[in-house]
Each structure stands twice: as C-alpha cells, then as structure tokens.
Motif scaffolding. Structure first.
Motif, PDB file in Angstrom:
ATOM      1  N   GLY A 121     -34.071 -39.037 -68.251  1.00  0.00           N
ATOM      2  CA  GLY A 121     -35.499 -39.219 -67.995  1.00  0.00           C
ATOM      3  C   GLY A 121     -35.893 -40.581 -67.486  1.00  0.00           C
ATOM      4  N   GLY A 122     -35.109 -41.626 -67.797  1.00  0.00           N
ATOM      5  CA  GLY A 122     -35.434 -42.962 -67.307  1.00  0.00           C
ATOM      6  C   GLY A 122     -36.814 -43.409 -67.747  1.00  0.00           C
ATOM      7  N   LEU A 123     -37.633 -43.843 -66.785  1.00  0.00           N
ATOM      8  CA  LEU A 123     -38.980 -44.327 -67.087  1.00  0.00           C
ATOM      9  C   LEU A 123     -39.985 -43.195 -67.245  1.00  0.00           C
ATOM     10  N   CYS A 124     -39.514 -41.957 -67.175  1.00  0.00           N
ATOM     11  CA  CYS A 124     -40.405 -40.807 -67.356  1.00  0.00           C
ATOM     12  C   CYS A 124     -40.043 -40.075 -68.649  1.00  0.00           C
ATOM     13  N   ARG A 125     -39.756 -40.859 -69.694  1.00  0.00           N
ATOM     14  CA  ARG A 125     -39.381 -40.265 -70.975  1.00  0.00           C
ATOM     15  C   ARG A 125     -40.588 -40.186 -71.909  1.00  0.00           C
ATOM     16  N   THR A 126     -40.513 -39.259 -72.833  1.00  0.00           N
ATOM     17  CA  THR A 126     -41.484 -39.164 -73.916  1.00  0.00           C
ATOM     18  C   THR A 126     -40.772 -39.462 -75.227  1.00  0.00           C
ATOM     19  N   LEU A 127     -41.353 -40.346 -76.021  1.00  0.00           N
ATOM     20  CA  LEU A 127     -40.802 -40.675 -77.337  1.00  0.00           C
ATOM     21  C   LEU A 127     -41.613 -39.956 -78.411  1.00  0.00           C
ATOM     22  N   ARG A 128     -40.958 -39.644 -79.514  1.00  0.00           N
ATOM     23  CA  ARG A 128     -41.627 -38.934 -80.605  1.00  0.00           C
ATOM     24  C   ARG A 128     -41.229 -39.555 -81.939  1.00  0.00           C
ATOM     25  N   SER A 129     -42.189 -39.580 -82.850  1.00  0.00           N
ATOM     26  CA  SER A 129     -41.952 -40.040 -84.214  1.00  0.00           C
ATOM     27  C   SER A 129     -42.873 -39.240 -85.123  1.00  0.00           C
ATOM     28  N   GLY A 130     -42.299 -38.354 -85.906  1.00  0.00           N
ATOM     29  CA  GLY A 130     -43.128 -37.502 -86.753  1.00  0.00           C
ATOM     30  C   GLY A 130     -44.082 -36.665 -85.918  1.00  0.00           C
ATOM     31  N   ASP A 131     -45.382 -36.754 -86.228  1.00  0.00           N
ATOM     32  CA  ASP A 131     -46.390 -35.974 -85.506  1.00  0.00           C
ATOM     33  C   ASP A 131     -46.974 -36.716 -84.308  1.00  0.00           C
ATOM     34  N   TRP A 132     -46.396 -37.856 -83.943  1.00  0.00           N
ATOM     35  CA  TRP A 132     -46.908 -38.647 -82.824  1.00  0.00           C
ATOM     36  C   TRP A 132     -45.958 -38.557 -81.631  1.00  0.00           C
ATOM     37  N   SER A 133     -46.518 -38.523 -80.429  1.00  0.00           N
ATOM     38  CA  SER A 133     -45.706 -38.531 -79.209  1.00  0.00           C
ATOM     39  C   SER A 133     -46.398 -39.390 -78.166  1.00  0.00           C
ATOM     40  N   TRP A 134     -45.593 -40.086 -77.355  1.00  0.00           N
ATOM     41  CA  TRP A 134     -46.159 -40.958 -76.327  1.00  0.00           C
ATOM     42  C   TRP A 134     -45.133 -41.153 -75.213  1.00  0.00           C
ATOM     43  N   ASP A 135     -45.634 -41.505 -74.043  1.00  0.00           N
ATOM     44  CA  ASP A 135     -44.786 -41.691 -72.865  1.00  0.00           C
ATOM     45  C   ASP A 135     -44.378 -43.150 -72.713  1.00  0.00           C
ATOM     46  N   ILE A 136     -43.209 -43.338 -72.097  1.00  0.00           N
ATOM     47  CA  ILE A 136     -42.809 -44.673 -71.657  1.00  0.00           C
ATOM     48  C   ILE A 136     -43.559 -44.943 -70.357  1.00  0.00           C
ATOM     49  N   GLY A 137     -44.587 -45.741 -70.449  1.00  0.00           N
ATOM     50  CA  GLY A 137     -45.402 -46.023 -69.269  1.00  0.00           C
ATOM     51  C   GLY A 137     -46.450 -44.951 -69.052  1.00  0.00           C
ATOM     52  N   PRO A 138     -47.510 -45.296 -68.320  1.00  0.00           N
ATOM     53  CA  PRO A 138     -48.569 -44.317 -68.041  1.00  0.00           C
ATOM     54  C   PRO A 138     -48.164 -43.402 -66.897  1.00  0.00           C
ATOM     55  N   HIS A 139     -48.455 -42.131 -67.033  1.00  0.00           N
ATOM     56  CA  HIS A 139     -48.071 -41.172 -65.997  1.00  0.00           C
ATOM     57  C   HIS A 139     -49.246 -40.259 -65.664  1.00  0.00           C
ATOM     58  N   ALA A 140     -49.555 -40.180 -64.381  1.00  0.00           N
ATOM     59  CA  ALA A 140     -50.503 -39.208 -63.851  1.00  0.00           C
ATOM     60  C   ALA A 140     -49.844 -38.621 -62.615  1.00  0.00           C
ATOM     61  N   PHE A 141     -49.844 -37.330 -62.491  1.00  0.00           N
ATOM     62  CA  PHE A 141     -49.092 -36.678 -61.422  1.00  0.00           C
ATOM     63  C   PHE A 141     -50.068 -36.185 -60.357  1.00  0.00           C
ATOM     64  N   TYR A 142     -50.016 -36.845 -59.209  1.00  0.00           N
ATOM     65  CA  TYR A 142     -50.902 -36.554 -58.085  1.00  0.00           C
ATOM     66  C   TYR A 142     -50.144 -36.871 -56.808  1.00  0.00           C
ATOM     67  N   SER A 143     -50.680 -36.471 -55.693  1.00  0.00           N
ATOM     68  CA  SER A 143     -50.089 -36.835 -54.410  1.00  0.00           C
ATOM     69  C   SER A 143     -51.066 -36.502 -53.293  1.00  0.00           C
ATOM     70  N   ARG A 144     -50.989 -37.270 -52.225  1.00  0.00           N
ATOM     71  CA  ARG A 144     -51.742 -36.945 -51.018  1.00  0.00           C
ATOM     72  C   ARG A 144     -51.095 -35.787 -50.265  1.00  0.00           C
ATOM     73  N   HIS A 145     -49.870 -35.436 -50.659  1.00  0.00           N
ATOM     74  CA  HIS A 145     -49.087 -34.459 -49.906  1.00  0.00           C
ATOM     75  C   HIS A 145     -48.967 -33.152 -50.696  1.00  0.00           C
ATOM     76  N   PRO A 146     -49.484 -32.051 -50.167  1.00  0.00           N
ATOM     77  CA  PRO A 146     -49.463 -30.769 -50.896  1.00  0.00           C
ATOM     78  C   PRO A 146     -48.061 -30.326 -51.297  1.00  0.00           C
ATOM     79  N   GLU A 147     -47.045 -30.659 -50.474  1.00  0.00           N
ATOM     80  CA  GLU A 147     -45.696 -30.197 -50.808  1.00  0.00           C
ATOM     81  C   GLU A 147     -45.179 -30.851 -52.089  1.00  0.00           C
ATOM     82  N   ILE A 148     -45.634 -32.078 -52.372  1.00  0.00           N
ATOM     83  CA  ILE A 148     -45.220 -32.732 -53.618  1.00  0.00           C
ATOM     84  C   ILE A 148     -45.891 -32.057 -54.807  1.00  0.00           C
TER      85      ILE A 148
END
Length: 432
Positions: free
Chosen positions: A37-64
């Motif tokens: 996963g590299g920098l796109c990993r999710t960490l978990r501890s008990g009932d909490w989960s969070w991402d390594i770094g902020p992630h929003a998935f968008y693109s100007r290109h429809p194929e992406i």
C-alpha cells in the motif's frame, strides 16, 4: 529469470503489475514492508481507523475515474469541505476558505487589503520568469498572501529553504488567481478554487482498500518483506539481492522505491548521489475519541491547514470521509532536525488541539499515537529535474525504469499515479 521485477508494493507498483499481468507479462512485485500500500495505507487500532496522509480520489480525466470505479469497492461521493486556520492580530482564530487566496473575504479588512494590494503590485512589478517556490509566492501571489499564509505555511511543510524548491512543484498545478477574481474574493464571499477537486469519491472502508483491491488481483505475484540491498547488471538483465541474501534475476526492472534507496543499492559512481535527493519525512499523530464524543472546532471539515504556532500543518478528520469506526483526527508534522520525540509530539498535538477547541476535553480521548513515515514528499529542488532526467535516461538504456511518486521523484496525487502507470505500460516493451 522473470521478465519484469517491480520494486515497491505501493499503489504504483501494484497498479503497473496489474496492467502488465493483464497483458500476460511475467512480473513480480517485491515490497520491503510486511504490508502493501505504501503511502495509501490505512492503519487500525481497536475501533479507530485512519489513513497515512489525506486522500481524496478525483481526476480531470474520466478514464481515471473509471479505473477507480472498476475496483470492487463501495464509495462515498463527497463535496470538499476544507478550511484554513488563521490567527488574526487580536489573538483570535478565524476560519478562512481554501485555497487561502479564494477565502480572503473571511479576513479582517486590513488583511484583505494587504492581500489585494500585494497581488496587484506583484502583477505590475513582479519579476518573471519565476525562479523557485519563494520567488513565485512573492512575485506571483504577492506579499500579502505570501506573508499571511503561503510563506509560513510552506516553511512549515518543507524540510529545506523555499528558494531551493523548483517551480516544478506548482507549474501546471497551481496558478495565481486572476485579479478580477481576487477583487471579488476581497469584497464578497470567496470563489471555488481548484474546482476539479471540489467533488471526489472516497472508499467506505478507507483509502487503503484501493491498493488492497488491486493487490487481490495480483497477490500471487507479490512478495513482502523483501528489501533491496544490491542491484547490478547481469548478462541478460539485472541481478537483485535482498538484505537476507535472496537473489532475483530479471530481464527488466521497474523501480517505484525512493530514488535514494535505489541509488544506494546500485552504488554506481556514474549516477547521482543519494544525498542529492531531498525529501520530507512526516509524523502522523492519530487522536481517536471515545464512543459518543465529537470533535469541536473544524470538526465538520475534511481537512484544515495551519500556518500558525501549532506544531502540525494539517488536520484530517476521518469521520468526514467515512463512518468507518470511531472519530479520528490525524495531525501531520514534518520531521526536522529540531523535531520532538514521538511521545513529546503526541503530547504537543493534544495540547494544540485543546487550545484550538478541536478537543473538548482530554477525557474525550480514547487513543493517541504517532507514526513516522519516510519519504512522504519528494522535494523537487532547483536543478533536480535535469539530474533526474539524465539518471533516468541512463537507467532506461540498461533496462531499469523509474515510476511513481518516490520512484521518479515526481510530486503527483493518486490520479497521477494511475495515469502514469497507464501511460508507462502503453509504451513498455511487452515481450512475454
């Protein structure tokens, strides 16, 4: 001997393996961590989960976007909610729209005028072409926007002086606002900056589910806990050796690991020094609330940016993306020579969150931990593009290819990772 060895099991490495496998190319992925996963990993501890770094998935290109949606995942469809925390002269904190230059109507009048007059002066008398990041801020955005936010914010982020950072960081990505829009932002409500990012998708099971989904398609081709120690040419391609002595023979190599790591393994005096490549390492401090508790100030945002005295430069509120687990906020702090220890940093983050009103009470906290991630931001220093291009050309001639954010020292977001992998495979010599 395998056809293609892929170094690194982050999103770039996994996606290029997926695309090569679809074309029946024999490839293997070698990842140094026990997880992918590299920098796109999710960490978990008990009932909490969070991402390594902020992630929003968008693109100007429809194929992406179609690429994201081709994965067997459920997504939230979200509108961007981002604010800038700004300390005004009377000691209070105000929330300003994002990007800062689009939200200056939220500032006191004296600071609004400083932003507008500074921008006008920069357009009339500013020096061009821009030489570096500091020069661009001062001569493109102007002294007001620069001094109130962009200069202190970027000094907080980057682990080197701003006049050493190349224009490659912003060229084609961020452009100074037209003066008519800045005038509108000064007098009336702010406008939407970087509109193509205003809406995005996000996996209901967090960002890490994207590389997990790609991994599931190629998992028989992935080996974890394999760390590169040495790489050298062989008669028919490349010989790679791990830190445990395991050897891999490959006709071609695709490297997505950080360039300094690769250079140390190559140990080739004809190539640049690993020390030529500057990078940011980042502390991620996750603070989770107990059941039934909520965050206060900024809690309805997805991200908030900080240029002031707070130790962190950005907060990410995970509950604003997906209701996966109990509420978590993630504070990002760049590691520098004078950085606090992880434990001391955790305490400082909790103190700053309380001072801002993000935390109502320390008693609300059920979990707090700090994690250090290396090479989160490759720094595109002045002159680095030419050094990298020369190095990349020399390696390509030998059958080694560079790809990915750290692999090519290219500051791209997730959509760029997918787009670059697609373009790369389309031009790759596809002998079986």
């Amino acid at each position: 001997m395998i056809a293609v060895a892929i170094l690194g099991g982050g999103l770039s490495g996994l996606q290029v393996a997926r695309l090569l496998s679809a074309r029946s190319i024999d490839c293997r992925v070698f990842e140094s961590r026990p997880v992918i996963g590299g920098l796109c990993r999710t960490l978990r501890s008990g009932d909490w989960s969070w991402d390594i770094g902020p992630h929003a998935f968008y693109s100007r290109h429809p194929e992406i976007m179609r690429n994201y949606e081709s994965l067997p995942l459920e997504y939230e469809r979200l509108k961007r909610r981002v604010r800038v925390c700004h300390h005004v002269p009377d000691g209070n904190v105000v929330e300003v729209g994002y990007p800062f230059e689009n939200g200056i109507a939220d500032l006191p009048w004296a600071q609004r005028w400083a932003c507008l007059s500074g921008a006008i002066s920069a357009r009339l008398t500013g020096e061009q072409p821009y030489q570096n990041l500091a020069h661009w801020i001062e001569n493109g955005l102007g002294s007001g926007i620069g001094e109130l936010f962009m200069l202190p914010y970027n000094r907080k982020i980057w682990n080197c002086p701003l006049d050493r950072i190349s224009m490659a960081l912003v060229k084609g990505k961020i452009e100074p606002e037209p003066l008519w829009r800045l005038l509108r932002n000064t007098l009336f409500s702010g406008t939407v900056g970087r509109a193509y990012q205003a809406e995005f998708i996000y996996p209901k099971k967090r960002a890490g589910s994207i590389p997990d989904a790609v991994y599931n398609e190629v998992k028989d081709r992935v080996q974890v806990e394999w760390t590169l120690a040495k790489a050298c040419r062989s008669k028919d391609g490349w010989r790679l050796q791990s830190t445990t002595g395991e050897l891999v023979e490959a006709r071609r190599v695709i490297s997505t690991i950080p360039i300094p790591v690769l250079l140390r393994a190559l140990n080739d005096p004809s190539l640049p020094s690993a020390e030529d490549f500057l990078q940011n390492d980042t502390y991620f401090t996750a603070v989770g609330l107990k059941a039934g508790r909520k965050f206060g100030t900024f809690g309805s945002c997805q991200w908030t940016f900080f240029a002031g005295p707070e130790v962190f430069y950005r907060l990410t509120f995970m509950g604003s993306f997906s209701a996966d687990g109990l509420p978590v906020v993630v504070a990002e702090t760049t590691k520098k020579t004078d950085s606090l220890t992880a434990d001391a940093l955790t305490e400082r983050v909790l103190k700053d969150l309380s001072a801002l009103g993000v935390l109502g009470s320390q008693e609300d906290v059920g979990m707090a931990q700090t994690h250090l991630e290396s090479c989160t931001y490759p720094i595109q220093s002045v002159g680095m593009e030419k050094i990298r291009e020369k190095m990349e050309g020399a390696l390509t001639e030998r059958g080694m290819h560079l790809l990915g954010r750290s692999g090519r020292w290219d500051y791209v977001n997730t959509d760029g990772v997918f787009a670059n992998a697609q373009r790369f495979v389309e031009s790759f010599p596809l002998e079986p």
